[in-house]
Scaffold this motif. Structure first.
Motif, PDB file in Angstrom:
ATOM      1  N   THR A  20       0.848  -1.181   0.000  1.00 21.39           N
ATOM      2  CA  THR A  20       0.000   0.000   0.000  1.00 21.39           C
ATOM      3  C   THR A  20       0.885   1.233   0.000  1.00 21.39           C
ATOM      4  N   CYS A  21       0.573   2.204  -0.859  1.00 19.65           N
ATOM      5  CA  CYS A  21       1.358   3.440  -0.970  1.00 19.65           C
ATOM      6  C   CYS A  21       0.447   4.648  -0.781  1.00 19.65           C
ATOM      7  N   ASN A  22       0.934   5.608  -0.015  1.00 18.38           N
ATOM      8  CA  ASN A  22       0.220   6.864   0.181  1.00 18.38           C
ATOM      9  C   ASN A  22       1.193   8.010   0.008  1.00 18.38           C
ATOM     10  N   GLN A  23       0.848   8.965  -0.857  1.00 17.55           N
ATOM     11  CA  GLN A  23       1.710  10.128  -1.041  1.00 17.55           C
ATOM     12  C   GLN A  23       1.451  11.122   0.079  1.00 17.55           C
ATOM     13  N   ARG A  24       2.535  11.664   0.637  1.00 19.80           N
ATOM     14  CA  ARG A  24       2.407  12.671   1.690  1.00 19.80           C
ATOM     15  C   ARG A  24       1.968  13.997   1.077  1.00 19.80           C
ATOM     16  N   LYS A  25       1.149  14.690   1.787  1.00 20.70           N
ATOM     17  CA  LYS A  25       0.593  15.952   1.316  1.00 20.70           C
ATOM     18  C   LYS A  25       1.705  16.989   1.116  1.00 20.70           C
ATOM     19  N   ALA A  27       4.360  17.102  -0.644  1.00 22.57           N
ATOM     20  CA  ALA A  27       5.757  16.635  -0.612  1.00 22.57           C
ATOM     21  C   ALA A  27       5.960  15.546  -1.643  1.00 22.57           C
ATOM     22  N   ASP A  28       7.202  15.398  -2.051  1.00 17.94           N
ATOM     23  CA  ASP A  28       7.556  14.303  -2.953  1.00 17.94           C
ATOM     24  C   ASP A  28       7.991  13.104  -2.101  1.00 17.94           C
ATOM     25  N   GLU A  29       7.122  12.736  -1.158  1.00 18.85           N
ATOM     26  CA  GLU A  29       7.382  11.609  -0.266  1.00 18.85           C
ATOM     27  C   GLU A  29       6.213  10.645  -0.302  1.00 18.85           C
ATOM     28  N   TRP A  30       6.554   9.387  -0.116  1.00 24.24           N
ATOM     29  CA  TRP A  30       5.556   8.329  -0.083  1.00 24.24           C
ATOM     30  C   TRP A  30       5.749   7.502   1.174  1.00 24.24           C
ATOM     31  N   ASP A  31       4.650   7.090   1.775  1.00 22.53           N
ATOM     32  CA  ASP A  31       4.664   6.093   2.837  1.00 22.53           C
ATOM     33  C   ASP A  31       4.213   4.788   2.205  1.00 22.53           C
ATOM     34  N   VAL A  32       5.022   3.755   2.377  1.00 28.55           N
ATOM     35  CA  VAL A  32       4.744   2.458   1.765  1.00 28.55           C
ATOM     36  C   VAL A  32       4.686   1.405   2.863  1.00 28.55           C
ATOM     37  N   ALA A  33       3.643   0.588   2.843  1.00 24.53           N
ATOM     38  CA  ALA A  33       3.515  -0.532   3.774  1.00 24.53           C
ATOM     39  C   ALA A  33       3.542  -1.824   2.962  1.00 24.53           C
ATOM     40  N   ILE A  61       5.644  -7.108   8.570  1.00 20.48           N
ATOM     41  CA  ILE A  61       5.271  -5.900   7.834  1.00 20.48           C
ATOM     42  C   ILE A  61       6.459  -4.941   7.857  1.00 20.48           C
ATOM     43  N   ASN A  62       6.661  -4.276   6.746  1.00 21.99           N
ATOM     44  CA  ASN A  62       7.668  -3.213   6.652  1.00 21.99           C
ATOM     45  C   ASN A  62       6.955  -1.916   6.308  1.00 21.99           C
TER      46      ASN A  62
END
Length: 97
Positions: A20-25, A27-33, A61-62
């Motif tokens: 699962t990927c979510n882009q941070r508001k 920012a050019d950052e992503w949180d990936v699980a 989980i990572n």
């Protein structure tokens, strides 16, 4: 840590079950699980000591933070006590999942 973990299970299958990927508001950052499973025989010397030749299943989980296409942080979680229980439980006392 990864080398020692995988050394304990040299012929195991590493199965990625979900990403699962979510882009941070703003920012050019992503949180990936990443949810994963490692299945195999404890037949190597590594993170969990001497080989027991017992079948093992590890659920983990990572969480990864990606910035500019590079990993900048990572956390990994799995239940090491459950793995030790699988290694040290007598075959006649185990139940199938």
């Amino acid at each position: 840590m990864f080398i020692s973990l995988f050394a304990s299970f040299p012929t195991a299958k590493f199965i990625v079950e979900r990403v699962t990927c979510n882009q941070r508001k703003d920012a050019d950052e992503w949180d990936v699980a990443v949810r994963w499973r490692l299945q195999g025989i404890h037949e190597g010397i590594g993170y969990f000591g001497r080989p027991s030749n017992k079948p093992i299943k590890i659920l983990g989980i990572n969480h990864v933070r990606v910035r500019n296409e590079k990993i900048v942080e990572e956390w990994m979680a799995f239940d090491g006590m459950d793995v030790l229980k699988q290694i040290h439980t007598n075959a006649e006392n185990t139940s199938s999942d």
